[in-house]
Enzyme design. Structure first.
Site, PDB file in Angstrom:
ATOM      1  N   LYS A 279       0.837  -1.192   0.000  1.00 50.40           N
ATOM      2  CA  LYS A 279       0.000   0.000   0.000  1.00 50.40           C
ATOM      3  C   LYS A 279       0.877   1.251   0.000  1.00 50.40           C
ATOM      4  O   LYS A 279       2.049   1.200   0.341  1.00 50.40           O
ATOM      5  CB  LYS A 279      -0.872   0.024   1.279  1.00 50.40           C
ATOM      6  N   ARG A 353     -10.408 -11.391   1.868  1.00 52.01           N
ATOM      7  CA  ARG A 353     -11.307 -12.398   1.297  1.00 52.01           C
ATOM      8  C   ARG A 353     -10.655 -13.778   1.285  1.00 52.01           C
ATOM      9  O   ARG A 353     -11.345 -14.793   1.320  1.00 52.01           O
ATOM     10  CB  ARG A 353     -11.732 -11.972  -0.125  1.00 52.01           C
TER      11      ARG A 353
HETATM   12  N1  BES Z   1      -8.128  -3.751   4.385  1.00 59.09           N
HETATM   13  C1  BES Z   1      -8.331  -3.330   3.045  1.00 59.09           C
HETATM   14  C2  BES Z   1      -9.656  -2.589   2.849  1.00 59.09           C
HETATM   15  C3  BES Z   1      -9.776  -1.230   3.510  1.00 59.09           C
HETATM   16  C4  BES Z   1      -9.559  -0.093   2.772  1.00 59.09           C
HETATM   17  C5  BES Z   1     -10.191  -1.104   4.805  1.00 59.09           C
HETATM   18  C6  BES Z   1      -9.700   1.153   3.355  1.00 59.09           C
HETATM   19  C7  BES Z   1     -10.320   0.127   5.415  1.00 59.09           C
HETATM   20  C8  BES Z   1     -10.091   1.263   4.679  1.00 59.09           C
HETATM   21  C9  BES Z   1      -8.350  -4.536   2.103  1.00 59.09           C
HETATM   22  O1  BES Z   1      -7.593  -5.623   2.482  1.00 59.09           O
HETATM   23  C10 BES Z   1      -7.810  -4.082   0.791  1.00 59.09           C
HETATM   24  O2  BES Z   1      -6.667  -3.732   0.744  1.00 59.09           O
HETATM   25  N2  BES Z   1      -8.668  -4.081  -0.235  1.00 59.09           N
HETATM   26  C11 BES Z   1      -8.306  -3.643  -1.535  1.00 59.09           C
HETATM   27  C12 BES Z   1      -8.768  -4.693  -2.520  1.00 59.09           C
HETATM   28  C13 BES Z   1      -8.244  -4.492  -3.914  1.00 59.09           C
HETATM   29  C14 BES Z   1      -6.753  -4.794  -3.957  1.00 59.09           C
HETATM   30  C15 BES Z   1      -8.989  -5.412  -4.851  1.00 59.09           C
HETATM   31  C16 BES Z   1      -9.013  -2.331  -1.786  1.00 59.09           C
HETATM   32  O3  BES Z   1     -10.165  -2.159  -1.359  1.00 59.09           O
HETATM   33  O4  BES Z   1      -8.391  -1.439  -2.354  1.00 59.09           O
HETATM   34 ZN    ZN Z   2      -5.543  -5.437   1.801  1.00 58.08          ZN
END
Ligand code: BES
Ligand code: ZN
Ligand code: ZN
Length: 503
Positions: A279, A353
């Site tokens: 990230k 997931r």
């Molecule tokens: N933990 C994150 C989702 C999240 C985002 C929670 C912002 C709280 C605030 C999750 O694991 C994630 O990184 N999701 C990605 C998925 C994508 C790579 C398909 C996302 O939502 O960007």
């Molecule tokens: Zn994630």
């Protein structure tokens, strides 16, 4: 904070601060409040008029009583307009008013606070419970790492129920309010703690404390056991992290025959760096809250032994960090989940997931529940779709979904259903595995994640709550400060309470 119930009239309550709720647009106050005004020689109505007190939600106005009644000060709080559309009262208005008033009373230095809310279509039990939830959640603070703690604290909160016929109900409401709010604060504390403290091992230890205190069954499985059980998707996420993963399985069994069996699953990523698909700094900053679903499971199990519902409840958490390292899962890797499906890793940051896939498959296979519900800070997309005030709900069963939404409404937690549109499953196709963990198509990120997880539910009625937007708040809310909200705990408690009679 101690709690008490008194059948005294407000004008007779001995307390530092007497809180009186007032609806908007009501000319004459109810008898109990009129009596206070009379005893104060009309001071309440005078101050209300000069301050233009209109009874708007959260509006506050206060006076010193000069010893004319046993209470030192009176704090009038707005409840907003009376709601009668649905033929029942507005518990959330009472919660928010109690929260605002008790918070203000605390800041004024009150040690004892007594609250009277006029009758409004809520039962004495519902009203008392809402007052207690508001008072406890509104004054919640997370200060353990501060040298200078805020010294002010309310010692005793008293609910006033002048009608003796309502006393037994109100007493039960005070009891339930305490349990529901305490459970929510167990969750808030866990989410507010930083990720260097709350590791998977810490979550397992906390589960152990909760199990011991409540006489619950607990099984914790380590990396090797999970691998042996075939949880390749979960173990794949954990393989980059030095912190050992812990799969937590809590069981609450009622003393009599269980009417039904429910599995509650929480996403337990104690820190989400994104993995090798790292990230950005901004995106990573708050990722200690990626275990808010798991924290909600632990909050729930703090409450269950005190409530003793006639339902068997299983709590499942596949806890791990998601870290980049030389041993981390690579984009393009293929893993096999417990139900046999293979998954190509399109993005290591779509890790929630993967862990939930194995937790759901485990639940379906080893728990065989009548229904399952998961809570997960799953997608940034749900924040785009619904913002920070509304959780997304996806479900494979309309009845389950409707009951969950009704419980959320009663708890004052906003939730909105998103459709599991089958055609979007196309995007999850992989050329070389059964599924990809991300979609090749644009948009509907939350729905796509829901569709992915549905593949692991084995046809068990299932609902999924995406709480990525609602688990943590950057600004003060009506029922709590900045930080963790404890969202879904009270909804789940209400859901289980309402589901007690069902078969
Ligand atoms: N933990 C994150 C989702 C999240 C985002 C929670 C912002 C709280 C605030 C999750 O694991 C994630 O990184 N999701 C990605 C998925 C994508 C790579 C398909 C996302 O939502 O960007
Ligand atoms: Zn994630
Ligand atoms: Zn995550």
């Amino acid at each position: 904070m101690d709690l008490a119930l008194e059948t005294r009239k407000p004008a007779e309550a001995r307390t530092d601060v007497l809180v009186l709720g007032r609806h908007a647009g009501e000319g004459r106050p109810p008898a109990e409040i009129a009596a206070v005004d009379r005893a104060l020689g009309g001071l309440l109505s005078k101050v209300s008029a000069s301050e233009k007190f209109e009874g708007k939600p959260g509006q506050l106005s206060y006076v010193h009583t000069g010893g004319k009644i046993p209470a030192d000060r009176v704090l009038v709080v707005g409840l907003g307009p009376r709601k009668r559309e649905r033929g029942r009262g507005d518990a959330e208005a009472v919660r928010r008013a109690a929260s605002a008033a008790v918070r203000r009373a605390r800041d004024l230095g009150a040690a004892t606070v007594a609250v009277f809310m006029p009758s409004d279509g809520l039962s004495p039990r519902e009203r008392a419970q809402a007052i207690v939830e508001g008072g406890l959640l509104g004054t919640y603070r997370f200060e353990k790492y501060l040298k200078e703690k805020n010294g002010k604290a309310v010692r005793t909160l008293t609910v006033l129920e002048p009608d003796r016929r309502g006393a037994a109900g109100a007493r039960e409401g005070v009891r339930l309010g305490r349990i529901w709010a305490d459970a929510t604060c167990v969750t808030r504390d866990l989410v507010n703690e930083p990720a260097n403290v709350v590791t998977p091992t810490f979550l397992a230890r906390r589960a152990g404390e909760i199990a011991r205190a409540g006489g619950l069954k607990l099984r914790v499985m380590d990396r090797a056991e999970c691998a042996k059980l075939g949880m390749g998707a979960y173990v794949g996420v954990a393989q980059g992290s030095e912190e050992p993963p812990k799969f937590i399985h809590l069981t609450y069994t009622p003393s009599g025959r269980a009417r039904r069996r429910v599995a509650i699953v929480g996403k337990g990523i104690t820190f989400d760096s994104g993995g090798l698909d790292l990230k950005t700094a901004d995106g990573m900053l708050r990722m200690k809250d990626d275990m808010a679903g798991a924290a909600a499971v632990l909050g729930l199990f703090d409450a269950l032994p005190r409530l003793k519902p006639p339902i068997e409840v299983h709590g499942l958490i596949a806890a791990t960090e998601n870290m980049p390292s030389g041993t981390a899962q690579r984009p393009g890797d293929i893993v096999r989940a417990m139900n046999g499906l293979t998954i190509e890793i399109g993005n290591t940051d779509a890790e929630g997931r993967l862990t939930l896939a194995d937790a759901l498959a485990y639940a379906a296979k080893h728990v065989e529940p009548d229904e399952m519900i998961d809570m997960a800070t799953l997608t940034g997309a749900v924040v785009i779709a619904l913002g920070q005030g509304i959780s997304g709900v996806m479900a494979s069963d309309d009845g389950l979904c409707a009951r969950l939404l009704a419980a959320a409404d009663a708890a004052g937690e906003r939730m909105w259903r998103l459709p599991l549109h089958d055609e979007y499953k196309e995007g999850l196709k992989s050329d070389i595995a059964d599924l990809n963990n991300i979609s090749s198509q644009r948009g509907a990120g939350s729905i796509v994640a829901g569709l992915f997880m549905r593949e692991f539910t084995s046809g068990v009625p299932w609902a999924h709550l995406d709480i990525a937007g609602t688990a943590f708040t950057e600004r003060e809310l009506p029922l709590g400060p900045k930080g963790a909200t404890g969202v879904t705990v009270r909804t789940l408690l209400g859901y289980l309470a309402a589901t007690e009679g069902r078969r």
